[in-house]
Design an enzyme around this catalytic site. Structure first.
Site, PDB file in Angstrom:
ATOM      1  N   LYS A  31       0.824  -1.155   0.079  1.00 38.45           N
ATOM      2  CA  LYS A  31      -0.038  -0.030  -0.052  1.00 38.45           C
ATOM      3  C   LYS A  31       0.863   1.058   0.025  1.00 38.45           C
ATOM      4  CE  LYS A  31      -4.490  -1.331   1.956  1.00 38.45           C
ATOM      5  NZ  LYS A  31      -5.494  -1.222   2.947  1.00 38.45           N
ATOM      6  N   LYS A  36      -5.235 -10.513  -7.301  1.00 34.67           N
ATOM      7  CA  LYS A  36      -6.476 -10.483  -6.500  1.00 34.67           C
ATOM      8  C   LYS A  36      -7.326  -9.515  -6.755  1.00 34.67           C
ATOM      9  CE  LYS A  36      -6.053  -8.538  -2.357  1.00 34.67           C
ATOM     10  NZ  LYS A  36      -5.924  -7.975  -0.942  1.00 34.67           N
ATOM     11  N   LYS A  87     -10.558  -3.872  -4.417  1.00 30.75           N
ATOM     12  CA  LYS A  87     -11.462  -2.348  -4.652  1.00 30.75           C
ATOM     13  C   LYS A  87     -10.839  -1.297  -5.090  1.00 30.75           C
ATOM     14  CE  LYS A  87     -13.293  -2.951   0.213  1.00 30.75           C
ATOM     15  NZ  LYS A  87     -13.056  -2.965   1.513  1.00 30.75           N
TER      16      LYS A  87
HETATM   17  P1  TYM Z   1     -10.995  -5.425   3.690  1.00 32.14           P
HETATM   18  O1  TYM Z   1     -11.969  -4.262   3.774  1.00 32.14           O
HETATM   19  O2  TYM Z   1      -9.843  -5.239   2.591  1.00 32.14           O
HETATM   20  O3  TYM Z   1     -11.706  -6.730   3.056  1.00 32.14           O
HETATM   21  C1  TYM Z   1     -12.882  -7.210   3.941  1.00 32.14           C
HETATM   22  C2  TYM Z   1     -12.766  -8.707   3.848  1.00 32.14           C
HETATM   23  O4  TYM Z   1     -12.754  -9.301   2.451  1.00 32.14           O
HETATM   24  C3  TYM Z   1     -11.702 -10.162   2.432  1.00 32.14           C
HETATM   25  N1  TYM Z   1     -11.356  -9.948   1.008  1.00 32.14           N
HETATM   26  C4  TYM Z   1     -11.316 -11.103   0.087  1.00 32.14           C
HETATM   27  N2  TYM Z   1     -11.543 -12.413   0.335  1.00 32.14           N
HETATM   28  C5  TYM Z   1     -11.376 -13.371  -0.722  1.00 32.14           C
HETATM   29  N3  TYM Z   1     -10.917 -12.770  -1.928  1.00 32.14           N
HETATM   30  C6  TYM Z   1     -10.801 -11.493  -2.171  1.00 32.14           C
HETATM   31  N4  TYM Z   1     -10.162 -11.050  -3.435  1.00 32.14           N
HETATM   32  C7  TYM Z   1     -10.831 -10.722  -1.256  1.00 32.14           C
HETATM   33  N5  TYM Z   1     -10.453  -9.242  -1.026  1.00 32.14           N
HETATM   34  C8  TYM Z   1     -10.870  -9.150   0.463  1.00 32.14           C
HETATM   35  C9  TYM Z   1     -10.488  -9.813   3.032  1.00 32.14           C
HETATM   36  O5  TYM Z   1      -9.594 -10.731   3.551  1.00 32.14           O
HETATM   37  C10 TYM Z   1     -11.427  -9.279   4.473  1.00 32.14           C
HETATM   38  O6  TYM Z   1     -11.758 -10.637   5.366  1.00 32.14           O
HETATM   39  N6  TYM Z   1      -7.661  -5.272   7.422  1.00 32.14           N
HETATM   40  C11 TYM Z   1      -9.166  -5.818   7.067  1.00 32.14           C
HETATM   41  C12 TYM Z   1     -10.343  -5.219   7.898  1.00 32.14           C
HETATM   42  C13 TYM Z   1     -10.234  -5.397   9.362  1.00 32.14           C
HETATM   43  C14 TYM Z   1     -10.300  -6.513  10.096  1.00 32.14           C
HETATM   44  C15 TYM Z   1     -10.305  -6.288  11.351  1.00 32.14           C
HETATM   45  C16 TYM Z   1     -10.687  -7.770   9.835  1.00 32.14           C
HETATM   46  C17 TYM Z   1      -9.853  -4.408  10.221  1.00 32.14           C
HETATM   47  N7  TYM Z   1     -10.041  -5.007  11.605  1.00 32.14           N
HETATM   48  C18 TYM Z   1     -10.493  -7.266  12.517  1.00 32.14           C
HETATM   49  C19 TYM Z   1     -10.960  -8.811  10.797  1.00 32.14           C
HETATM   50  C20 TYM Z   1     -10.576  -8.549  12.038  1.00 32.14           C
HETATM   51  C21 TYM Z   1      -9.516  -5.356   5.585  1.00 32.14           C
HETATM   52  O7  TYM Z   1      -8.579  -4.482   5.098  1.00 32.14           O
HETATM   53  O8  TYM Z   1     -10.238  -6.005   5.113  1.00 32.14           O
END
Ligand code: TYM
Length: 344
Positions: free
Chosen positions: A114, A206, A209
């Site tokens: 990032k 991957k 977003k």
């Molecule tokens: P974020 O917002 O990027 O994504 C949310 C969830 O979606 C999953 N994900 C995917 N799963 C499969 N294939 C993909 N291409 C894909 N892209 C995203 C992510 O693995 C996630 O589960 N850091 C985290 C948010 C967070 C969090 C937490 C998660 C903050 N605090 C505490 C768990 C526990 C994040 O950026 O997710």
């Protein structure tokens, strides 16, 4: 003292919620709610580690909430809320800034990705992001965390922080009546055929977003025609689908579409190949389109219904924050006692 099982997970309100977020995370949040106490959080403080337009951020917080509700999360039985409404997340994150080591954070691959080449210009929040994530989970002493594959390293860091806190304060934890450990070591739940959904344009990247090409992902806000068009244009190779999983080796686009189908259908990849082995992609893509529209159209419609009434979403978030705060304050009180701060 045994710590009861509790599920926590979060999704960032950064726009373009997509099929990867749904299959890797939100669909699994829904499945866990029958057997566990769950907290599902819109992690707005994580979102602001990179620039967000204020009006868009506010909309995106409501949109992720709407997606949770539309997918079938029950905000009465479980807790749905946004992170910034519960002060304990920031408070515990500060304490974890003092527990985690620079070297640990320096190893985080997501920060490197990032921040890119311009590391000096990245926000301090982006660097400390995984400490806030550990705080999210451990503020509720959660034991299980459903996430996609890309969060694995962050979850390992959360475990390291929990363990170091338990070790550093072992004597005080025991004195305060918590036995051998205060924080559980949270377990990642990374399972199923869609833990890493790939871009529809490139089977090695991957689904994300932030991909500039909208054709790379299926957004949860896409209508049926758009979904059909994106699947039709999805990159594939010229061979038919294989009949067994070994045949997917070296064919990332085929593996991705088979995984997406399996996750949407609630089956596994061998099951999909048993049904479609030998089919041309043109036929398989038609079946995949029908399935994706069947599963996503009702969610899309429900999201729109919720978003038409933002006051109702805000009310659900406020109620969730009230209930989360009760749990958070209990943990923060104990943490203050353990580390030697004086409670209010
Ligand atoms: P974020 O917002 O990027 O994504 C949310 C969830 O979606 C999953 N994900 C995917 N799963 C499969 N294939 C993909 N291409 C894909 N892209 C995203 C992510 O693995 C996630 O589960 N850091 C985290 C948010 C967070 C969090 C937490 C998660 C903050 N605090 C505490 C768990 C526990 C994040 O950026 O997710």
């Amino acid at each position: 003292m045994t710590i009861p099982s509790r599920v926590f997970s979060g999704v960032q309100p950064t726009g373009n919620l997509h099929l990867g977020n749904y299959l890797g995370a939100i669909q699994r949040f829904v499945a866990l709610q029958d057997e566990h106490d769950c907290l599902y959080c819109v992690v707005d403080l994580h979102a602001i580690t990179v620039w967000q337009e204020p009006a868009e951020l506010r909309h995106n917080i409501r949109e992720v909430t709407a997606a949770f509700l539309a997918a079938g999360i029950d905000p009465k039985k479980h807790i749905v809320f946004n992170q910034s409404q519960v002060a304990g997340h920031s408070e515990l994150a500060w304490i974890f800034n003092c527990v985690a080591r620079m070297g640990w954070l320096n190893r985080m691959t997501q920060f490197k990705e990032k921040a890119g080449k311009n590391r000096e210009n990245a926000s301090v929040g982006l660097f400390a992001y995984p400490n806030l994530m550990a705080a999210d989970i451990l503020l509720y002493r959660a034991t299980h965390v459903p996430v996609g594959e890309d969060q694995k390293q962050h979850l390992e860091l959360s475990r390291d922080i929990a363990q170091k806190f338990n070790n550093d304060f072992a004597a005080s934890i025991a004195e305060n009546g918590f036995g051998e450990m205060f924080f559980p070591l949270p377990e990642p739940l990374i399972a199923g055929p869609a833990t890493r959904v790939m871009s529809l344009r490139d089977g090695k990247a991957k689904m994300s977003k932030s991909d500039p090409s909208d054709l790379s992902r299926i957004n949860l806000t896409d209508d049926a025609d758009t979904i059909a068009q994106k699947i039709r244009k999805a990159r594939t190779d010229p061979d038919p689908l294989p009949a067994v999983s070994d045949g997917l080796e070296g064919r990332p686009e085929a593996a991705n579409l088979a995984g997406i189908y399996a996750a949407l259908a609630g089956t596994d990849v061998p099951g999909v190949l048993a049904e479609f082995g030998g089919s041309q992609f043109s036929d398989f893509k038609k079946a995949l389109t029908d399935l994706a529209v069947e599963k996503l159209a009702p969610i899309n419609a429900e999201m729109r219904r919720y978003l038409a009434d933002p006051a109702e979403i805000d009310r659900i978030l406020a109620d969730g924050a009230d209930r989360a705060s009760v749990l958070a304050e209990e943990t923060m009180g104990a943490v203050k006692d353990i580390i030697g701060l004086i409670r209010h």
